[in-house]
Design a protein around this motif. Structure first.
Motif, mmCIF file in Angstrom:
data_model
loop_
_atom_site.group_PDB
_atom_site.id
_atom_site.type_symbol
_atom_site.label_atom_id
_atom_site.label_comp_id
_atom_site.label_asym_id
_atom_site.label_seq_id
_atom_site.Cartn_x
_atom_site.Cartn_y
_atom_site.Cartn_z
ATOM 1 N N TYR A 156 34.969 28.404 43.991
ATOM 2 C CA TYR A 156 35.783 28.396 43.331
ATOM 3 C C TYR A 156 36.030 29.996 42.449
ATOM 4 C CZ TYR A 156 36.278 23.466 43.962
ATOM 5 O OH TYR A 156 36.225 22.322 44.258
ATOM 6 N N ILE A 157 37.230 30.402 42.739
ATOM 7 C CA ILE A 157 37.354 31.597 42.198
ATOM 8 C C ILE A 157 38.577 31.851 41.490
ATOM 9 C CG2 ILE A 157 36.029 32.955 43.843
ATOM 10 C CD1 ILE A 157 39.848 33.272 44.144
ATOM 11 N N GLN A 158 38.736 33.006 40.680
ATOM 12 C CA GLN A 158 40.344 32.990 40.003
ATOM 13 C C GLN A 158 40.502 34.407 40.270
ATOM 14 O OE1 GLN A 158 40.346 32.655 35.514
ATOM 15 N NE2 GLN A 158 41.630 30.746 35.958
ATOM 16 N N LEU A 159 41.568 34.593 41.029
ATOM 17 C CA LEU A 159 42.171 35.747 41.150
ATOM 18 C C LEU A 159 43.004 36.467 40.081
ATOM 19 C CD1 LEU A 159 43.941 35.484 44.737
ATOM 20 C CD2 LEU A 159 42.046 36.781 44.139
ATOM 21 N N LYS A 160 42.840 37.731 39.665
ATOM 22 C CA LYS A 160 43.202 38.456 38.442
ATOM 23 C C LYS A 160 44.080 39.498 38.565
ATOM 24 C CE LYS A 160 40.267 38.153 35.229
ATOM 25 N NZ LYS A 160 39.015 38.554 34.255
ATOM 26 N N GLY A 161 44.633 40.091 37.704
ATOM 27 C CA GLY A 161 45.401 41.418 37.481
ATOM 28 C C GLY A 161 46.420 41.188 38.383
ATOM 29 N N SER A 162 47.038 42.119 39.173
ATOM 30 C CA SER A 162 48.178 42.267 40.237
ATOM 31 C C SER A 162 48.081 41.245 41.051
ATOM 32 C CB SER A 162 48.540 43.505 40.613
ATOM 33 O OG SER A 162 47.337 44.094 41.580
ATOM 34 N N CYS A 163 47.029 40.508 41.556
ATOM 35 C CA CYS A 163 46.969 39.496 42.328
ATOM 36 C C CYS A 163 47.450 38.061 41.986
ATOM 37 C CB CYS A 163 45.294 39.001 42.894
ATOM 38 S SG CYS A 163 44.299 40.437 43.635
#
Length: 91
Positions: A42-49
């Motif tokens: 389980y991850i979390q994409l951040k920023g411009s993603c």
């Protein structure tokens, strides 16, 4: 079946996440590792993603592909939307 416990996967998964992080940063994105449960990362994409039309491709052909190559071919990755970090079991 993946021959590792979730706890055994944490360190290698963190290593792979750190390996792909620079390529995400080139486009203004980032990634946070949240946890491993039942061999799912389980991850979390951040920023411009966030909201990017290519984020699904990044997830499957960037992050998940590298995890499959470096750790085990049956690993899957799930992006956790913001605000759902405490509800991972519901995803």
């Amino acid at each position: 079946m993946i021959p590792f416990t979730d706890e055994e996967l944490i360190a290698p998964v963190r290593s792979v996440i750190n390996k792909v992080r620079p390529s995400l940063a080139l486009d203004g994105g980032d990634i946070d590792f949240l946890t491993v449960r039942n061999s799912k990362v389980y991850i979390q994409l951040k920023g411009s993603c966030i909201g990017c039309a290519s984020s699904g491709t990044t997830l499957k052909y960037g992050v998940e592909r590298q995890l499959k190559i470096d750790i085990h071919p049956e690993i899957t990755v799930i992006n956790v939307p913001f605000g759902m970090e405490n509800d991972i079991d519901k995803l």
